[in-house]
Design a protein around this motif. Structure first.
Motif, short mmCIF file in Angstrom:
data_model
loop_
_atom_site.label_atom_id
_atom_site.label_comp_id
_atom_site.label_asym_id
_atom_site.label_seq_id
_atom_site.Cartn_x
_atom_site.Cartn_y
_atom_site.Cartn_z
N LEU A 1 0.71 -1.07 0.05
CA LEU A 1 -0.14 -0.15 0.02
C LEU A 1 0.71 1.33 0.01
O LEU A 1 0.51 2.34 -0.65
N TYR B 1 1.71 1.64 -3.55
CA TYR B 1 0.46 2.27 -4.50
C TYR B 1 0.40 3.80 -4.00
O TYR B 1 -0.04 4.37 -4.90
N ALA B 2 0.70 4.16 -2.67
CA ALA B 2 0.36 5.51 -2.39
C ALA B 2 1.49 6.32 -3.22
O ALA B 2 1.04 7.56 -3.83
N ARG B 3 2.57 5.68 -3.35
CA ARG B 3 3.57 6.49 -3.73
C ARG B 3 3.67 6.61 -5.48
O ARG B 3 3.84 7.92 -5.96
N TYR B 4 2.99 5.65 -6.05
CA TYR B 4 3.25 5.53 -7.44
C TYR B 4 1.95 5.40 -8.01
O TYR B 4 1.82 5.44 -9.39
N GLY B 5 0.87 5.50 -7.46
CA GLY B 5 -0.61 5.09 -7.99
C GLY B 5 -0.84 6.43 -8.67
O GLY B 5 -1.50 6.28 -9.83
N LEU B 6 -0.69 7.63 -8.17
CA LEU B 6 -1.28 8.99 -8.73
C LEU B 6 -0.18 9.10 -9.92
O LEU B 6 -0.91 9.36 -10.94
N ALA C 1 0.97 6.65 -11.90
CA ALA C 1 0.66 5.86 -12.76
C ALA C 1 -0.96 6.11 -13.34
O ALA C 1 -1.02 6.25 -14.73
N TRP C 2 -1.95 6.73 -12.59
CA TRP C 2 -3.13 7.46 -13.09
C TRP C 2 -2.64 8.65 -13.93
O TRP C 2 -3.52 8.77 -14.93
#
Length: 59
Positions: free
Chosen positions: A23, A26-31, A33-34
């Motif tokens: 997680l 995801y918090a670091r790279y999710g934005l 990627a979006w």
């Protein structure tokens, strides 16, 4: 505020250290990627009619 659920959340967090790593990534790279795939959306060829997409804001 009822904080009775807080110890249960802490127990779950302590028992799943691998989930913290997942997680955090995801918090670091999710934005990122979006943000990277959003400009590409109009370039993707649609197979169906664009009518539902155009009508969505009016519903």
């Amino acid at each position: 505020m009822d904080a009775s659920w807080f110890p249960a959340v802490n127990r779950f967090a302590r028992s799943t250290p691998w989930l913290h790593t997942l997680l955090a990534a995801y918090a670091r790279y999710g934005l990122l990627a979006w943000a990277g795939r959003t400009p590409l959306r109009p370039l993707v060829r649609r197979q169906d009619s664009p009518a539902p997409v155009v009508a969505a804001p009016w519903s």
